[in-house]
Design an enzyme around this catalytic site. Structure first.
Site, mmCIF file in Angstrom:
data_model
loop_
_atom_site.group_PDB
_atom_site.id
_atom_site.type_symbol
_atom_site.label_atom_id
_atom_site.label_comp_id
_atom_site.label_asym_id
_atom_site.label_seq_id
_atom_site.Cartn_x
_atom_site.Cartn_y
_atom_site.Cartn_z
ATOM 1 N N LYS A 145 57.740 36.890 46.872
ATOM 2 C CA LYS A 145 56.922 37.658 45.918
ATOM 3 C C LYS A 145 55.660 38.188 46.610
ATOM 4 O O LYS A 145 55.326 37.742 47.719
ATOM 5 C CB LYS A 145 56.537 36.736 44.753
ATOM 6 N N ARG A 182 51.393 26.376 32.352
ATOM 7 C CA ARG A 182 51.265 27.816 32.565
ATOM 8 C C ARG A 182 52.467 28.473 31.884
ATOM 9 O O ARG A 182 52.359 28.881 30.749
ATOM 10 C CB ARG A 182 51.169 28.132 34.074
ATOM 11 N N MET A 210 32.132 45.683 55.718
ATOM 12 C CA MET A 210 33.433 46.267 55.362
ATOM 13 C C MET A 210 34.343 46.458 56.575
ATOM 14 O O MET A 210 35.540 46.193 56.519
ATOM 15 C CB MET A 210 33.224 47.614 54.650
ATOM 16 N N TYR A 255 23.608 42.481 57.134
ATOM 17 C CA TYR A 255 23.149 42.628 55.743
ATOM 18 C C TYR A 255 22.511 41.350 55.234
ATOM 19 O O TYR A 255 23.059 40.257 55.414
ATOM 20 C CB TYR A 255 24.332 42.959 54.826
HETATM 21 C C1 LIG Z 1 55.150 31.105 44.198
HETATM 22 C C2 LIG Z 1 56.114 30.132 43.675
HETATM 23 C C3 LIG Z 1 56.801 29.265 44.528
HETATM 24 C C4 LIG Z 1 56.464 29.128 45.996
HETATM 25 O O1 LIG Z 1 55.292 28.345 46.095
HETATM 26 P P1 LIG Z 1 54.647 27.936 47.521
HETATM 27 O O2 LIG Z 1 53.510 27.060 47.165
HETATM 28 O O3 LIG Z 1 54.197 29.215 48.135
HETATM 29 O O4 LIG Z 1 55.718 27.280 48.280
HETATM 30 C C5 LIG Z 1 57.785 28.466 43.987
HETATM 31 N N1 LIG Z 1 58.078 28.504 42.658
HETATM 32 C C6 LIG Z 1 57.417 29.310 41.800
HETATM 33 C C7 LIG Z 1 57.772 29.292 40.350
HETATM 34 C C8 LIG Z 1 56.409 30.131 42.263
HETATM 35 O O5 LIG Z 1 55.744 30.919 41.408
#
Ligand SMILES: *Cc1c(COP(=O)(O)O)cnc(C)c1O
Length: 358
Positions: A33, A128, A301, A253
């Protein structure tokens, strides 16, 4: 002269093999993802062809993979959000997480593709997404009776605190989910990277490694190298300038750092416009010619500044590594108050990408 991200695909494949070795009895969803955690969705998908399956968060990420010709089983971790996404999922043979009653209602109205492989998401304590354990039976019955759903509804859950081996939440989550797992006797998926590394009891039929594939450890205070992983992304650039300043000269800065003596300060060609964290404090490590030097002054930046007192030989044009080979991203993330996941995801589009190890 700006930074480039070198993506080592042989390291990505090595890390997948490491995940599979740790969870030897399980099959694997390689989680790609968010543009493969900033490493490039399509190049990661192609390099991870030894994985049993892939997983993304959203339907549109999965559709992009299918349109690029990726045919591997593909799980959408948030499932579909509306009827249109359900149709896309069915059309592209995606597997979907079912995490709320609205999705079941849409499935009951039907779709025009072949039945969808569904993972019923259980909220075992993360709070969640997912059905509460007591709502699982009802959801399970409804899904199992639905023509739009492939037979054999599976169960999944997600950990909140598995990065900390001493946190009791993980045991509690395992116990709550374990009761359901025993009742239904179907394929289950529990472990993210932290589960794979730290909680062998959580491996079950399917594991879902994400961050560990990219070479970082999810475990508190540890680096990927300590888990037998190799960094995939190396964010590198060059020394753009070296300046001599007198004791008492403020740098950058807000003048947040003042030279404690007459000294050389290096200007590095990378800043928050490239994705380097602006909140990285004085002392955050940067590699110049392979040696650690401290960041000094505020990150701007396009540039950041480093203390070159320990590097009298350093010259303009010398190579600098911000994280990756020789400098674990975890050790940059920690002082900056973030995690390697965010560093990787935040690399911006102007950073050149170079792939090696194909
Ligand atoms: C992102 C995610 C993972 C992977 O998690 P990592 O901590 O990056 O290994 C696994 N399961 C779900 C449901 C996720 O959202």
């Amino acid at each position: 002269m700006g930074p480039s991200a070198r993506i080592d695909l042989s390291a990505l494949r090595h890390n997948l093999r490491r995940a599979r070795e740790l969870a030897a009895g399980s099959r694997t969803y390689a989680v790609i993802k968010a543009n493969a955690y900033g490493h490039g969705l399509l190049r990661a998908a192609a390099a991870l062809d030894e994985s049993d399956a892939l997983a993304v968060a959203r339907v549109e990420e999965a559709v992009a993979l299918r349109e690029a010709g990726i045919e591997a089983p593909l799980l959408v971790l948030e499932g579909f959000a509306d009827r249109e996404e359900m149709q896309f999922a069915a059309h592209h043979s995606l597997e979907v997480a079912i995490q709320q009653p609205e999705q079941i209602r849409l499935l009951q109205q039907g779709h025009s593709g072949s039945p969808l492989v569904c993972w019923l998401k259980v909220d075992s304590g993360m709070h969640r997404l997912g059905f509460q354990p007591e709502a699982v039976e009802g959801a399970w019955q409804q899904l199992s009776a639905c023509d739009a759903v492939a037979p054999g509804v599976r169960l999944m859950t997600h950990f909140s605190s598995a990065d900390d081996p001493s946190d009791p939440c993980t045991r509690e989550q395992l116990a709550r989910f374990g009761a359901l797992r025993a009742r239904y006797g179907v394929d289950c998926s529990i472990a993210n990277s932290a589960g794979i590394i730290g909680w062998p009891d959580s491996h079950s039929e399917w594991v879902r490694p994400g961050i560990m594939l990219y070479g970082a450890s999810p475990m508190l205070g540890r680096t990927g190298e300590q888990e037998g992983l190799r960094p995939v992304m190396t964010l590198g650039t060059r020394l753009l300038a070296i300046n001599h300043f007198r004791k008492g000269s403020p740098i950058g800065y807000g003048a947040t750092w003042v030279c404690p003596e007459d000294m050389r300060v290096g200007v590095v060609a990378a800043g928050y416009g490239d994705g380097y964290p602006r909140h990285a404090p004085n002392g955050t490590p940067v590699l110049v010619n392979g040696s650690r030097v401290p960041l000094v002054g505020r990150v701007s930046m396009d540039m950041l500044t480093v203390d070159l007192r320990s590097q009298p030989e350093a010259q303009v044009g010398d190579p600098v590594i911000l994280w990756g080979e020789g400098l674990p991203a975890e050790q940059v993330a920690e002082p900056a108050g973030t995690i390697a996941y965010e560093l990787f995801c935040c690399v911006t589009r102007r950073v050149r990408v170079e792939t090696v190890g194909e």
